[in-house]
Design a protein around this motif. Structure first.
Motif, PDB file in Angstrom:
ATOM      1  N   SER A  18       0.843  -1.207   0.000  1.00  0.00           N
ATOM      2  CA  SER A  18       0.000   0.000   0.000  1.00  0.00           C
ATOM      3  C   SER A  18       0.874   1.252   0.000  1.00  0.00           C
ATOM      4  CB  SER A  18      -0.926   0.003   1.225  1.00  0.00           C
ATOM      5  OG  SER A  18      -1.755  -1.145   1.209  1.00  0.00           O
ATOM      6  N   ASN A  50      -7.882  -3.641  -1.596  1.00  0.00           N
ATOM      7  CA  ASN A  50      -6.913  -2.743  -0.964  1.00  0.00           C
ATOM      8  C   ASN A  50      -6.151  -1.884  -1.977  1.00  0.00           C
ATOM      9  OD1 ASN A  50      -7.666  -3.574   1.542  1.00  0.00           O
ATOM     10  ND2 ASN A  50      -5.923  -4.939   1.878  1.00  0.00           N
ATOM     11  N   ASP A  87      -7.787  -6.050   7.882  1.00  0.00           N
ATOM     12  CA  ASP A  87      -8.067  -5.524   6.538  1.00  0.00           C
ATOM     13  C   ASP A  87      -6.844  -5.588   5.626  1.00  0.00           C
ATOM     14  OD1 ASP A  87      -6.524  -3.587   7.757  1.00  0.00           O
ATOM     15  OD2 ASP A  87      -7.759  -1.897   7.105  1.00  0.00           O
ATOM     16  N   GLN A  89      -4.340  -3.761   5.969  1.00  0.00           N
ATOM     17  CA  GLN A  89      -3.759  -2.413   5.940  1.00  0.00           C
ATOM     18  C   GLN A  89      -3.636  -1.844   7.363  1.00  0.00           C
ATOM     19  OE1 GLN A  89      -6.432  -0.566   2.916  1.00  0.00           O
ATOM     20  NE2 GLN A  89      -4.630  -0.525   1.581  1.00  0.00           N
TER      21      GLN A  89
END
Ligand SMILES: [Ca+2]
Length: 318
Positions: A18, A50, A87, A89
């Motif tokens: 990310s 994501n 998640d 993240q």
């Protein structure tokens, strides 16, 4: 003036993926043409969400995102012993994405994007090499058309970090190669212009953010800085250091500025049968009797961490 480099990102976000997407999309030096997702850190159902959540954090909705392989080529997807939160993240729980996935499969988006930009496209390979290997099996004519692949892949025994922070679920392997060693074998043997950035440089404690970096991030009060700070706090809270959120960004950093890493040319074999060494990337450094049938690739052996972190800080805070 330096050329703007065209890049496709193949990834499995995942925290460090990310951040790598944020770094790549915010860099003036890169033009991100497509993002493809794969199962790795998490199942592709999650990594596909994501990737888009991360783009929308940046208010970007015009980069095509294609869903890729749900499973490694011949194996089941293993569970990652290192958690990225529920998640994937760091429990940032970003809003569900509004942008749709493109209808094309990741394999076809990779093939089409390479053909659209022959000899111009870089690929940042931040997850298991499943999609890229499948694209090579389907359309081998794209292999010589790729400008370069910078892959977070392998561990080459070049220093203690090569195994001290091993991310695959055995003592010798790096996660992306461990998850799909057959895919890595296909890509390494393909003859593509490959630079492998392994654990020797990408899980090094010198990649950690400094106290000063953290203060600057705290004071920035931007969405990206807060997202990054949350990830750092998440890994710190689990007894890990901040290099964990920067691993994949090292491939993006090397595409932005090739001088952030130094590479050597080496013959590498991928262990696809071992019980305690599955996914090990074996570097043949022998003076005599080397196996000449092993593919030769560029391997990162050193990084300019100060320069790299400076690029990350300047770009993320821009
Ligand atoms: Ca990754």
């Amino acid at each position: 003036m330096k050329e703007i480099k065209k890049v496709l990102i193949d990834c499995d976000p995942g925290m460090d993926d990310s951040l790598a997407i944020i770094l790549a999309c915010k860099s003036d030096m890169l033009d991100i043409k497509a993002i493809t997702t794969v199962s790795g850190n998490y199942h592709v159902d999650i990594t596909s969400v994501n990737a888009r959540k991360t783009l929308e954090l940046l208010n970007i909705t015009d980069i095509p995102v294609a869903r890729g392989m749900a499973k490694p080529i011949v194996r089941d997807l293993p569970n990652d012993p290192f958690t990225h939160g529920e998640d994937g993240q760091a429990n940032a729980n970003l809003p569900d994405p509004s942008m749709e996935l493109v209808s094309q499969h990741a394999i076809d988006l990779i093939i089409d994007t390479v053909k659209k930009y022959p000899n111009e496209l870089y690929i940042a390979a931040l997850g298991p090499l499943t999609n890229i290997a499948m694209a090579f099996l389907k359309s081998p004519e794209i292999i010589p058309m790729i400008k370069g692949i910078y892959a977070i892949a392998g561990a080459y025994g070049l220093n203690k970090y090569s195994t001290a922070n091993a991310t695959g679920d055995n003592p010798q392997s790096e996660w992306n190669v461990y998850v799909d060693p057959e895919a890595a074998d296909i890509v390494f043997k393909s003859g593509v212009a490959l630079t492998a950035i392994g654990l020797d440089v990408a899980t090094h404690f010198d990649v950690n953010f400094t106290e000063q970096h953290l203060r600057i991030l705290e004071e920035a009060k931007t969405k990206e800085a807060d997202f990054l700070l949350n990830m750092i706090q998440f890994v710190n809270g689990r007894g890990f250091e901040s290099y964990c959120v920067l691993i994949d960004s090292m491939a993006i950093g090397a595409i932005i500025d090739e001088s952030t890493i130094k590479t050597l040319r080496g013959k590498v074999g991928i262990e696809t049968k071992g019980e305690i060494t599955l996914g090990m990337t074996v570097l043949d450094t022998r003076h005599h009797h080397t196996w000449n049938n092993l593919p030769e690739v560029d391997i990162a052996y050193e990084a300019d961490y100060e320069k790299f972190l400076d690029i990350v800080m300047r770009t993320v805070l821009k």
